[in-house]
Design an enzyme around this catalytic site. Structure first.
Site, PDB file in Angstrom:
ATOM      1  N   ARG A   1      42.629   9.836  49.005  1.00 47.09           N
ATOM      2  CA  ARG A   1      44.100   9.887  49.249  1.00 47.09           C
ATOM      3  C   ARG A   1      44.850   8.884  48.225  1.00 47.09           C
ATOM      4  NH1 ARG A   1      47.006   8.984  54.985  1.00 47.09           N
ATOM      5  NH2 ARG A   1      46.689  11.337  55.143  1.00 47.09           N
TER       6      ARG A   1
ATOM      7  N   HIS B   1      49.186  18.183  51.046  1.00 48.85           N
ATOM      8  CA  HIS B   1      48.040  17.639  52.049  1.00 48.85           C
ATOM      9  C   HIS B   1      47.313  18.804  52.410  1.00 48.85           C
ATOM     10  CE1 HIS B   1      46.104  15.060  54.934  1.00 48.85           C
ATOM     11  NE2 HIS B   1      47.217  14.654  55.652  1.00 48.85           N
TER      12      HIS B   1
ATOM     13  N   GLN C   1      45.330  19.108  55.827  1.00 52.54           N
ATOM     14  CA  GLN C   1      46.076  19.244  56.843  1.00 52.54           C
ATOM     15  C   GLN C   1      46.713  20.345  57.447  1.00 52.54           C
ATOM     16  OE1 GLN C   1      47.524  16.218  59.153  1.00 52.54           O
ATOM     17  NE2 GLN C   1      48.114  18.028  60.272  1.00 52.54           N
TER      18      GLN C   1
ATOM     19  N   ASP D   1      57.835  16.547  60.354  1.00 48.06           N
ATOM     20  CA  ASP D   1      56.944  15.656  59.926  1.00 48.06           C
ATOM     21  C   ASP D   1      57.948  14.493  59.731  1.00 48.06           C
ATOM     22  OD1 ASP D   1      55.158  13.912  58.744  1.00 48.06           O
ATOM     23  OD2 ASP D   1      55.252  14.850  56.628  1.00 48.06           O
TER      24      ASP D   1
ATOM     25  N   CYS E   1      52.226  16.845  61.902  1.00 45.24           N
ATOM     26  CA  CYS E   1      50.851  16.407  61.485  1.00 45.24           C
ATOM     27  C   CYS E   1      50.544  14.860  61.762  1.00 45.24           C
ATOM     28  CB  CYS E   1      51.050  16.007  60.027  1.00 45.24           C
ATOM     29  SG  CYS E   1      52.320  15.566  59.172  1.00 45.24           S
TER      30      CYS E   1
ATOM     31  N   ARG F   1      41.442  18.487  62.400  1.00 45.76           N
ATOM     32  CA  ARG F   1      41.186  18.003  61.194  1.00 45.76           C
ATOM     33  C   ARG F   1      39.907  17.640  60.827  1.00 45.76           C
ATOM     34  NH1 ARG F   1      45.037  14.761  58.681  1.00 45.76           N
ATOM     35  NH2 ARG F   1      43.530  15.009  56.973  1.00 45.76           N
TER      36      ARG F   1
END
Ligand code: CP
Ligand code: NVA
Length: 300
Positions: free
Chosen positions: A100, A127, A130, A219, A259, A287
């Site tokens: 990440r 991402h 996700q 988000d 998310c 996830r």
């Protein structure tokens, strides 16, 4: 060079469905493979994380492996040595790298130079884990449909870009409601539009975006590394808040995804986040399952 997941488009449509099948089987306990038995995975984080860190560490352990949590303090990726050299060295110790970080080019640099799979755990651009988990969540909660109507309202960020990536591979009716200068990546938008099986709508009208949608997604308005833009983005994105009034314009059976982490009261109200239509915690759980499936697929 091994197969990696830098962005969703690294997979074909068939491969994405194969990963969903593996995910479903592992989640139901029908299979419990241990492809990481006796092996280690480097998990590199140069940004904060709750879900990604814990779900990867748990997932790696459930696949039989051991995870190494590495922050920028230890490895100073791209600073003490080139990304390419770090990739070559890590390939001699571990079976996989999860990263990440900020720059997508750093993830791609690792993938180009490592002999092991690299998994993108979020960059400023995308991402992928996700959104693959999110689509799996949608399939679990809604009746099968040729093309789900998915409305994203808010900042056009790495999450929006990943939905565009998915729309390049899987037919979806994807509507983005955002302000003029909060738009997603142009190149990924063009690629998604090039898939004639998907419909892509970009509008500055949040109501148009959510009308009759099966899924409403939002988000944070400022992503990691952009918190200094909070006041400016809040002004621009205020009318895209996911509240009960906006939710009422979607299909009455619509589900709500985020998310997480959420800034309650900003991009989403408590009322929506805690409503029976919200499946955000099922989404967070997935996830774990999707990442196990992605790792299994890449290690096969
Ligand atoms: N959704 C998500 O990636 O959460 P974290 O930032 O906590 O990992
Ligand atoms: N867009 C958010 C997603 C966090 C999971 C960020 O990049 O901070």
């Amino acid at each position: 060079m091994s197969r990696s997941l830098c962005q969703i488009t690294d997979f074909t449509t068939e491969e994405i469905h194969e990963i969903f099948d593996l995910c479903a089987k592992m989640k139901k306990g029908e299979i419990s493979p241990k492809p990481l038995d006796g092996k280690s995975v480097a998990c590199i984080f140069t940004k904060a994380s709750l879900r990604t860190r814990i779900s990867f560490e748990v997932g790696i352990s459930e696949l039989g492996g051991h995870s190494l949590y590495l922050t920028d303090k230890e490895i100073k990726l791209g600073e003490r040595e080139t990304i390419a050299d770090a990739a070559r060295v890590l390939s001699r110790y571990v079976a996989m790298i999860m990263i990440r970080t900020f720059k997508q080019s750093d993830v791609e640099g690792l993938a180009e130079n490592a002999s092991i799979p690299i998994v993108n755990g979020l960059t400023d651009l995308v991402h992928p884990c996700q959104i693959m988990g999110d689509y799996f969540t949608i399939m679990e909660h809604l009746e099968p449909k040729d093309r789900y109507k998915i409305a994203y309202v808010g900042d056009g960020n790495n999450i929006t870009n990943s939905w565009l990536n998915l729309a390049s591979r899987i037919p979806i009716d994807f509507r983005i409601g955002t302000a003029d200068d909060c738009q997603p990546d142009n190149d990924l938008l063009a690629k998604a539009k090039a898939n004639s099986d998907s419909n892509i709508l970009l509008t500055d009208d949040p109501k148009e975006a959510v009308e009759n949608a099966d899924v409403i997604y939002t988000d944070v308005w400022t992503s990691m590394g952009q918190k200094h833009l909070a006041d400016d983005k809040t002004k621009k994105l205020e009318k895209y808040q996911l509240n009960s009034s906006l939710l009422s314009m979607a299909s009455s059976k619509a589900i709500v995804l985020h998310c997480l982490p959420a800034e309650r009261g900003r991009e989403i109200t408590d009322e929506v986040m805690d409503s029976p239509q919200s499946v955000v915690f099922d989404e967070a759980e997935n996830r774990l399952h999707i990442q196990k499936a992605i790792m299994l697929f890449l290690l096969q």
